[in-house]
Design a protein around this motif. Structure first.
Motif, short mmCIF file in Angstrom:
data_model
loop_
_atom_site.label_atom_id
_atom_site.label_comp_id
_atom_site.label_asym_id
_atom_site.label_seq_id
_atom_site.Cartn_x
_atom_site.Cartn_y
_atom_site.Cartn_z
N VAL A 30 0.83 -1.20 0.00
CA VAL A 30 0.00 0.00 0.00
C VAL A 30 0.87 1.25 0.00
O VAL A 30 0.57 2.23 -0.70
N THR A 31 1.96 1.25 0.76
CA THR A 31 2.83 2.41 0.80
C THR A 31 3.36 2.73 -0.59
O THR A 31 3.40 3.90 -1.00
N ALA A 32 3.77 1.71 -1.34
CA ALA A 32 4.30 1.93 -2.69
C ALA A 32 3.25 2.58 -3.58
O ALA A 32 3.55 3.49 -4.36
N ARG A 77 -6.35 8.09 -9.23
CA ARG A 77 -4.96 7.67 -9.46
C ARG A 77 -4.58 6.48 -8.59
O ARG A 77 -3.83 5.61 -9.01
N LEU A 78 -5.12 6.44 -7.38
CA LEU A 78 -4.77 5.39 -6.43
C LEU A 78 -5.43 4.06 -6.78
O LEU A 78 -4.95 3.00 -6.39
N GLY A 79 -6.52 4.12 -7.52
CA GLY A 79 -7.25 2.91 -7.84
C GLY A 79 -8.17 2.46 -6.74
O GLY A 79 -8.57 1.29 -6.67
N GLY A 80 -8.54 3.38 -5.88
CA GLY A 80 -9.44 3.07 -4.78
C GLY A 80 -9.40 4.19 -3.76
O GLY A 80 -8.64 5.14 -3.89
N GLU A 81 -10.24 4.06 -2.75
CA GLU A 81 -10.26 5.05 -1.68
C GLU A 81 -9.35 4.63 -0.53
O GLU A 81 -9.14 3.44 -0.31
N MET A 82 -8.85 5.61 0.18
CA MET A 82 -8.13 5.34 1.43
C MET A 82 -9.01 5.85 2.56
O MET A 82 -9.27 7.04 2.67
N ALA A 138 -10.06 11.09 18.59
CA ALA A 138 -9.77 12.41 19.14
C ALA A 138 -9.06 13.30 18.11
O ALA A 138 -8.14 14.05 18.43
N GLY A 139 -9.52 13.19 16.86
CA GLY A 139 -8.99 14.05 15.82
C GLY A 139 -7.69 13.59 15.19
O GLY A 139 -7.19 14.24 14.27
N ARG A 140 -7.14 12.49 15.66
CA ARG A 140 -5.85 12.01 15.15
C ARG A 140 -6.04 10.79 14.27
O ARG A 140 -6.75 9.85 14.66
N LEU A 141 -5.42 10.78 13.12
CA LEU A 141 -5.49 9.63 12.23
C LEU A 141 -4.69 8.48 12.83
O LEU A 141 -3.48 8.60 13.03
N GLU A 142 -5.36 7.36 13.10
CA GLU A 142 -4.71 6.24 13.77
C GLU A 142 -4.61 4.99 12.90
O GLU A 142 -3.68 4.21 13.06
N SER A 143 -5.58 4.78 12.01
CA SER A 143 -5.62 3.56 11.21
C SER A 143 -6.11 3.87 9.81
O SER A 143 -6.79 4.89 9.58
N LEU A 144 -5.78 2.98 8.87
CA LEU A 144 -6.18 3.15 7.48
C LEU A 144 -6.82 1.87 6.97
O LEU A 144 -6.64 0.79 7.52
N CYS A 145 -7.54 2.00 5.87
CA CYS A 145 -8.04 0.83 5.15
C CYS A 145 -8.07 1.20 3.67
O CYS A 145 -8.76 2.15 3.27
N TYR A 146 -7.29 0.49 2.87
CA TYR A 146 -7.30 0.72 1.43
C TYR A 146 -8.47 -0.04 0.83
O TYR A 146 -8.61 -1.25 1.04
N ALA A 147 -9.32 0.66 0.09
CA ALA A 147 -10.52 0.05 -0.49
C ALA A 147 -10.47 0.20 -2.00
O ALA A 147 -10.95 1.19 -2.56
#
Length: 281
Positions: free
Chosen positions: A32-34, A45-50, A56-65
């Motif tokens: 995913v990083t690449a 461009r990514l080929g999907g949503e992130m 508490a306002g801080r981005l902690e986790s991701l999911c590539y869809a």
């Protein structure tokens, strides 16, 4: 400012925050990083949503869809939030893949709505190495595939994919997306093969690469040439290139039932450090 626990689709301005999450586990997240480093966070461009999960306002986790659904640095609460979003959106992916624990939890929540899966591979060891082992001589006949050799490498890639996944990559769109991906890797100099009498007998690709880690994929030996040790010496050749020119850490993941492959990778210096899981539709 997001002040409560919530999820949303990341916008391009959140690239640095997304990369900071991905960088927590640079080996497991290399794929995913690449993609993010190449395409940013624009969905087209990514080929999907992130998707992002915030506390508490801080981005902690991701999911590539995208074509795959991939949970990233996702604990139980984030997994529940991503599962809810995925359930509401409906299944658009051909697989769920990622670290075994979070992927298993995500599938448990989605299976009542998306199931049954065509196949579940619950334990796929993640193997990593940082050095060439002594005593293994890389195959001198393994080389980069040239750009004018698509007709040579593509049948081997299709055979590998069909054997590994259980369906042909040429189904659906006639293989246009798959052929484009093979051509991309060949063009980037990350496709390798041993050719005998005009036929590919061993192949592998470096499918994802960052400055922290890269991932080998698509390792295949033609059926009539198995048992000759080509996977060991061939992998050594690809590994030597990867360590010298791509990244300081090289990884791959493999099906747990493929004992021959796991033994070959151990001989080349790979060690099991974790596990992935794949749910195939």
């Amino acid at each position: 400012m997001l002040t409560t626990t919530t999820t949303k689709v990341l916008d391009p301005g959140e690239l640095d925050a997304a990369l900071a999450v991905l960088d927590r586990e640079p080996v497991a997240n290399a794929f995913v990083t690449a993609r993010v480093l190449t395409a940013g966070l624009d969905p087209w461009r990514l080929g999907g949503e992130m998707w992002g999960w915030y506390a508490a306002g801080r981005l902690e986790s991701l999911c590539y869809a995208g074509a795959n659904l991939v949970p990233i640095c996702a604990g139980p609460e984030a997994v529940r939030a991503f599962a809810d979003r995925a359930r509401r959106a409906g299944r658009r992916c051909s697989s769920i893949v990622g670290p075994a624990e979070s992927t298993a939890a995500l599938w448990a929540l989605l299976e009542p709505h998306w199931g049954p899966a065509r196949e579940v591979r619950a334990h796929q060891p993640l193997m990593v190495t940082r050095a060439m082992p002594p005593g293994i001589v890389p195959d001198p006949l393994v080389r980069r595939v040239r750009k004018d050799e698509m007709d040579l490498i593509l049948p081997a890639c299709v055979a590998m994919f069909t054997e590994e996944v259980g369906v042909s990559p040429l189904a659906g769109d006639g293989g246009l997306l798959y052929q484009a991906r093979v051509a991309e890797l060949v063009g980037a100099g990350r496709s390798f093969a041993r050719v005998e009498d005009g036929q590919v007998v061993f192949k592998a690709e470096i499918g994802a690469a960052t400055d922290r880690a890269c991932q080998i994929q698509g390792v295949w030996v033609a059926p009539g040439h198995r048992g000759r040790g080509l996977s060991v010496t061939g992998m050594a050749a690809v590994l030597r290139y990867a360590l010298r020119e791509v990244a300081p850490v090289v990884s791959l993941y493999v099906n747990d039932y493929n004992t021959a492959a796991r033994a070959a990778y151990r001989r080349v210096g790979f060690q099991e450090t974790g596990a992935f899981m794949s749910v195939l539709f």
